[in-house]
Each structure stands twice: as structure tokens, then as C-alpha cells.
Design an enzyme around this catalytic site. Structure first.
Site, PDB file in Angstrom:
ATOM      1  CB  SER A  69      -3.362  -2.159   7.951  1.00 12.10           C
ATOM      2  OG  SER A  69      -3.001  -1.598   9.201  1.00 12.10           O
ATOM      3  CB  SER A  70       1.881  -1.155   9.575  1.00 10.98           C
ATOM      4  OG  SER A  70       2.256  -0.382   8.460  1.00 10.98           O
TER       5      SER A  70
ATOM      6  N   GLY B 236       0.832  -1.215   0.000  1.00 11.73           N
ATOM      7  CA  GLY B 236       0.000   0.000   0.000  1.00 11.73           C
ATOM      8  C   GLY B 236       0.859   1.254   0.000  1.00 11.73           C
ATOM      9  CG  HIS B 237       3.302   2.121   3.401  1.00 16.20           C
ATOM     10  ND1 HIS B 237       3.322   0.953   4.127  1.00 16.20           N
ATOM     11  CD2 HIS B 237       2.746   3.047   4.207  1.00 16.20           C
ATOM     12  CE1 HIS B 237       2.807   1.169   5.333  1.00 16.20           C
ATOM     13  NE2 HIS B 237       2.441   2.427   5.409  1.00 16.20           N
TER      14      HIS B 237
ATOM     15  CD  GLN C 292       0.114   9.664  13.522  1.00 17.48           C
ATOM     16  OE1 GLN C 292       0.769  10.564  13.007  1.00 17.48           O
ATOM     17  NE2 GLN C 292      -0.507   8.756  12.794  1.00 17.48           N
TER      18      GLN C 292
HETATM   19  P1  AMP Z   1       0.902   4.739   7.806  1.00 17.51           P
HETATM   20  O1  AMP Z   1       2.291   4.247   7.673  1.00 17.51           O
HETATM   21  O2  AMP Z   1      -0.076   3.704   8.276  1.00 17.51           O
HETATM   22  O3  AMP Z   1       0.800   6.045   8.530  1.00 17.51           O
HETATM   23  O4  AMP Z   1       0.415   5.049   6.320  1.00 17.51           O
HETATM   24  C1  AMP Z   1       1.148   5.911   5.487  1.00 17.51           C
HETATM   25  C2  AMP Z   1       0.358   6.185   4.253  1.00 17.51           C
HETATM   26  O5  AMP Z   1       0.103   4.975   3.561  1.00 17.51           O
HETATM   27  C3  AMP Z   1      -1.012   6.809   4.548  1.00 17.51           C
HETATM   28  O6  AMP Z   1      -1.309   7.785   3.566  1.00 17.51           O
HETATM   29  C4  AMP Z   1      -1.918   5.630   4.448  1.00 17.51           C
HETATM   30  O7  AMP Z   1      -3.259   5.973   4.126  1.00 17.51           O
HETATM   31  C5  AMP Z   1      -1.279   4.866   3.307  1.00 17.51           C
HETATM   32  N1  AMP Z   1      -1.728   3.481   3.303  1.00 17.51           N
HETATM   33  C6  AMP Z   1      -1.733   2.618   4.351  1.00 17.51           C
HETATM   34  N2  AMP Z   1      -2.278   1.440   3.988  1.00 17.51           N
HETATM   35  C7  AMP Z   1      -2.648   1.563   2.696  1.00 17.51           C
HETATM   36  C8  AMP Z   1      -3.281   0.690   1.747  1.00 17.51           C
HETATM   37  N3  AMP Z   1      -3.655  -0.546   2.064  1.00 17.51           N
HETATM   38  N4  AMP Z   1      -3.492   1.173   0.500  1.00 17.51           N
HETATM   39  C9  AMP Z   1      -3.129   2.420   0.155  1.00 17.51           C
HETATM   40  N5  AMP Z   1      -2.520   3.289   1.002  1.00 17.51           N
HETATM   41  C10 AMP Z   1      -2.285   2.865   2.255  1.00 17.51           C
END
Ligand code: AMP
Length: 274
Positions: free
Chosen positions: A181-182, A32-33, A57
């Protein structure tokens, strides 16, 4: 790929890059990232990412201390994805002791994630504004998986006239529909099998909403479906897509958003109503 850990290193590296497409992350990177990095590249911009697990956060009872971290793996993935610079500040670099400013975006931050996680979006807005000031990107790429976050950031950028274009990128999913998701790493094998039922339930709801069924009844049914899958729904809501205000009847643009607890893991997902 340049790795910058201090503002001095960042400033020197940034000066060598042209128009930047910025991808803020908290690390533990997945496809996703990397899709966001790809979107920056496809927009003709130089991809720059940040990895910063932002303490402000997280709520006091949340998972800041045990949030998954994989610095070496993340760097290798970003490099392979064509990222040119990764900004990895320490907490002291991001929040000097004399810092006295934080950003509160009202409006779209108030309900849903904002209600369940008080202070969360203040932390997000403040760190994103700081990252924009540090990186000075032409555009920034955010995942639609965190739909409310995208709307909060857009509101902030519009209200503060920040010179950056916000680009939402569609959610990347596992083959069975689970949004990457992480935090999926926390799911037990049994929970992992149940987790795609969130996406499935939202898909069913979208289908019924599009058929003109009564939204309140559909939302109720969706909560029941999640409970039957062993989840504890936090919210399932039909909202105006930008303001995140709940709507009782279908209008465009609308979004179906949901959060549910599965064991200790809070799953988030959302879908457009086409
Ligand atoms: P995070 O590391 O969870 O803060 O996410 C960093 C960025 O990656 C944020 O803009 C999230 O919305 C995006 N992101 C996380 N998971 C996904 C996913 N499955 N698909 C697309 N973008 C994602």
C-alpha cells in the site's frame, strides 16, 4: 509512453491506441499497481494508467495534503511495466468550476469503509466514472486489496450500463504477508514489524471458519489478536462477497474483510473464504 496532462492531449493520444486496459491509481506506485498494468497487458489490451490524487475521496481530517507523491518515479515504473499512456490531470481539469454531478452508489458502499469514511465512495465512484468517460477503456483493472471498492465500482458499472469490463486482480503482498500500500510508507520501523499480523490474523480466521467454527467467536478472537499486536481494529467482518452485507453463517461467495489502525496508519486487508 505518452504523458497527457490536459483533456486535449488525452483525446489525441487515446485516438492512437486500440483496445485499452485501464489502471486508475493515485500514484506512489508499487508492485501492486504494476501487477494491474501487467494484468491489462496479459489480457491483450493496451495498458493505460492514470495518476490522480482525488481530493473528493479524502475526508477533511485525512491525509490528502501529505499523501505520498513521486511523479518521476511513477512515470519510470509505468514505462518499464509497458504502459503506453499515463493520464495525469490537474484538479481543475478533473473538476471544472461548473461541474454539478456526483455519483452515489448505495448498496455495497454503505458499511465498513463507507461508514468510517463518509463521502469516500461518492468521491471514488464519481472520479472513476469520469476517468472511464475520459479514457473509454474496454476493461479496467482494480486491486482486490480494496475489495469493497471493487464491488462499488462493479455495482456502478452494472447499474449505469457503462461499457467497460471490471477485472479484479489479487492482492500483491510483501514476503511477510503485508499487503502493499502507498500508505505503508507512513509506518515506523516498529509498526512495520507489527503490520503483517493483520494478514496473519485473517489467515488464522479463514482456517477456523473453514473448519466450521462459529463465525461470531472467530471474529471476536481475530479482533483480540489484532489488539494484542498493538492495533485498534475498526472492523473485522464476514460478508457476502458482492453486497458486503454481514453474514452470520458461512456461505459462498464470502469474504473476510478487516481494517485496523496501527499508530496513525489505517491498514486494510481481506481474504476469500475458499
Ligand atoms: P491507489 O493508488 O491506492 O488508489 O490504488 C490504485 C489501484 O491499485 C486500486 O485498484 C488498488 O486496489 C490497487 N492496489 C493497491 N494496492 C494493491 C496491492 N497490494 N495489490 C494489488 N492491487 C493493489
Amino acid at each position: 509512453m505518452i504523458i497527457a496532462r490536459t483533456l486535449e492531449e488525452l483525446t489525441a493520444a487515446r485516438a492512437t491506441l486500440g483496445d485499452v486496459g485501464f489502471v486508475p491509481t493515485m500514484g506512489a506506485l508499487h508492485a501492486g499497481h504494476l501487477k494491474l498494468v501487467e494484468a491489462a497487458r496479459e489480457a491483450g489490451l493496451t495498458p493505460v494508467a492514470s495518476i490522480f490524487v482525488n481530493p473528493t475521496q479524502f475526508g477533511p481530517k485525512e491525509d490528502f495534503a501529505r499523501y505520498p507523491r513521486d511523479e518521476a518515479g511513477d512515470i519510470a515504473k509505468l514505462e518499464a511495466a509497458g504502459c503506453k499512456l499515463v493520464w495525469m490531470p490537474g484538479v481543475e481539469e478533473m473538476y471544472p468550476a461548473d461541474a454539478a454531478t456526483s455519483i452515489h452508489v448505495a448498496g455495497p458502499s454503505q458499511r465498513w469503509e463507507g461508514a468510517t469514511r463518509p463521502g469516500h465512495f461518492n468521491g471514488v465512484a464519481t472520479v472513476v466514472a469520469k476517468l472511464f468517460g475520459q479514457i473509454r477503456p474496454q476493461a479496467a483493472f482494480f486491486g482486490e486489496k480494496d475489495w469493497q471498492q471493487v464491488q462499488v465500482v462493479r455495482r456502478m458499472v452494472a447499474d449505469l450500463l457503462l461499457p467497460v469490463r471490471i477485472v479484479p486482480v489479487p492482492t500483491v503482498r510483501e514476503a511477510d504477508g503485508l499487503a502493499l500500500s502507498s500508505r505503508n510508507a507512513y509506518l515506523s520501523p516498529e509498526e512495520r514489524r507489527a503490520a503483517p499480523k493483520l494478514h496473519a490474523a485473517l489467515q488464522h480466521a479463514v482456517k477456523y471458519l473453514q473448519q466450521g467454527k462459529e463465525p461470531a467467536a472467530i471474529l471476536h478472537h481475530t479482533r483480540m489478536e489484532l489488539a494484542a499486536a498493538g492495533m485498534v481494529p475498526d472492523y473485522v467482518a464476514l460478508v457476502q462477497a458482492q453486497t458486503l452485507e454481514p453474514i452470520a453463517a458461512l456461505q459462498t461467495p464470502a469474504r473476510l474483510i478487516a481494517a485496523a489502525k496501527l499508530g496513525h496508519v489505517r491498514l486494510l486487508d481481506n481474504l476469500p473464504i475458499g
